[in-house]
Design a protein around this motif. Structure first.
Motif, short mmCIF file in Angstrom:
data_model
loop_
_atom_site.label_atom_id
_atom_site.label_comp_id
_atom_site.label_asym_id
_atom_site.label_seq_id
_atom_site.Cartn_x
_atom_site.Cartn_y
_atom_site.Cartn_z
N VAL A 41 11.82 13.80 40.95
CA VAL A 41 11.43 13.33 39.63
C VAL A 41 12.07 11.98 39.31
N ASN A 42 13.33 11.81 39.69
CA ASN A 42 14.11 10.66 39.22
C ASN A 42 14.32 9.54 40.24
N SER A 43 14.08 9.84 41.49
CA SER A 43 14.22 8.80 42.53
C SER A 43 13.34 9.16 43.72
N PRO A 44 12.02 9.20 43.49
CA PRO A 44 11.11 9.71 44.53
C PRO A 44 11.20 8.99 45.87
N SER A 45 11.63 7.74 45.88
CA SER A 45 11.74 7.03 47.15
C SER A 45 12.85 7.61 48.04
N HIS A 46 13.76 8.36 47.45
CA HIS A 46 14.84 8.99 48.22
C HIS A 46 14.49 10.41 48.68
N LEU A 47 13.36 10.95 48.21
CA LEU A 47 13.06 12.35 48.50
C LEU A 47 12.90 12.63 49.99
N GLU A 48 12.05 11.89 50.68
CA GLU A 48 11.86 12.17 52.10
C GLU A 48 13.12 11.91 52.91
N PRO A 49 13.79 10.77 52.73
CA PRO A 49 15.02 10.56 53.50
C PRO A 49 16.08 11.64 53.25
N LEU A 50 16.27 12.03 52.00
CA LEU A 50 17.28 13.03 51.71
C LEU A 50 16.86 14.40 52.24
N SER A 51 15.58 14.71 52.17
CA SER A 51 15.10 15.98 52.75
C SER A 51 15.40 16.02 54.25
N ARG A 52 15.14 14.92 54.92
CA ARG A 52 15.43 14.85 56.36
C ARG A 52 16.93 14.98 56.64
N ILE A 53 17.74 14.33 55.82
CA ILE A 53 19.19 14.42 55.99
C ILE A 53 19.65 15.86 55.82
N PHE A 54 19.22 16.53 54.75
CA PHE A 54 19.63 17.92 54.54
C PHE A 54 19.15 18.80 55.69
N PHE A 55 17.90 18.60 56.13
CA PHE A 55 17.36 19.40 57.23
C PHE A 55 18.21 19.23 58.49
N MET A 56 18.47 17.98 58.86
CA MET A 56 19.22 17.74 60.09
C MET A 56 20.68 18.17 59.96
N ARG A 57 21.27 18.00 58.79
CA ARG A 57 22.65 18.47 58.61
C ARG A 57 22.71 19.98 58.85
N TYR A 58 21.75 20.70 58.33
CA TYR A 58 21.77 22.16 58.43
C TYR A 58 21.32 22.66 59.80
N TRP A 59 20.13 22.26 60.22
CA TRP A 59 19.52 22.80 61.45
C TRP A 59 19.93 22.05 62.71
N GLY A 60 20.29 20.79 62.60
CA GLY A 60 20.59 20.01 63.79
C GLY A 60 22.08 19.82 64.05
N GLU A 61 22.86 19.73 62.97
CA GLU A 61 24.27 19.38 63.12
C GLU A 61 25.22 20.49 62.68
N ASN A 62 24.66 21.61 62.21
CA ASN A 62 25.48 22.74 61.77
C ASN A 62 26.47 22.30 60.68
N GLN A 63 25.98 21.43 59.78
CA GLN A 63 26.81 20.91 58.69
C GLN A 63 26.43 21.60 57.38
N ASP A 64 27.33 21.52 56.44
CA ASP A 64 27.19 22.18 55.16
C ASP A 64 26.19 21.48 54.24
N ILE A 65 25.26 22.26 53.68
CA ILE A 65 24.41 21.78 52.59
C ILE A 65 24.43 22.79 51.45
N VAL A 66 25.47 23.59 51.40
CA VAL A 66 25.58 24.65 50.39
C VAL A 66 26.59 24.27 49.31
N THR A 67 27.74 23.79 49.70
CA THR A 67 28.79 23.48 48.73
C THR A 67 28.55 22.11 48.10
N PRO A 68 29.13 21.89 46.92
CA PRO A 68 29.00 20.57 46.31
C PRO A 68 29.49 19.45 47.24
N GLU A 69 30.58 19.69 47.97
CA GLU A 69 31.10 18.68 48.88
C GLU A 69 30.10 18.35 49.99
N GLY A 70 29.45 19.37 50.54
CA GLY A 70 28.46 19.15 51.59
C GLY A 70 27.24 18.41 51.08
#
Length: 113
Positions: A41-70
């Motif tokens: 809603v507020n920064s649509p140009s960041h949606l796809e890049p951030l979606s990819r980052i979250f996906f790869m952090r979780y599924w590719g790098e075994n990194q946290d996307i659950v906690t505020p810090e992650g």
């Protein structure tokens, strides 16, 4: 669950990227989804890049996307966001409006199949 794991492996091979089952799978990723809803809603140009980052952090790098810090680490990795802006996005993603919009989007997705 078995079919999903097979799909992950097939997608990994097809797209040529390393995907793995995260150590904390399954995880409650509602906060990541709320952040992405806020961004849509507020920064649509960041949606796809951030979606990819979250996906790869979780599924590719075994990194946290659950906690505020992650989540903040993921947002900052966009490259044009700092800790302060990331925390603002995180806080904005907890508003009743964003929660309701995510619920509506989820219902629409379920209807579409």
């Amino acid at each position: 669950a078995m079919h999903m794991m097979n799909d992950i492996q097939r997608n990994s091979k097809f797209y040529g990227i390393k995907l793995q089952t995260p150590d904390n799978f399954p995880s409650n990723t509602i906060n990541a989804m709320r952040v992405l809803t806020h961004v849509s809603v507020n920064s649509p140009s960041h949606l796809e890049p951030l979606s990819r980052i979250f996906f790869m952090r979780y599924w590719g790098e075994n990194q946290d996307i659950v906690t505020p810090e992650g989540l903040i680490e993921g947002i900052v990795s966009l490259g044009d966001m700092d800790q302060y802006q990331s925390k603002r996005w995180l806080k904005a993603s907890t508003t009743p409006e964003i929660k309701m919009l995510l619920q509506e989007n989820t219902r629409d997705a379920v209807k579409r199949g």
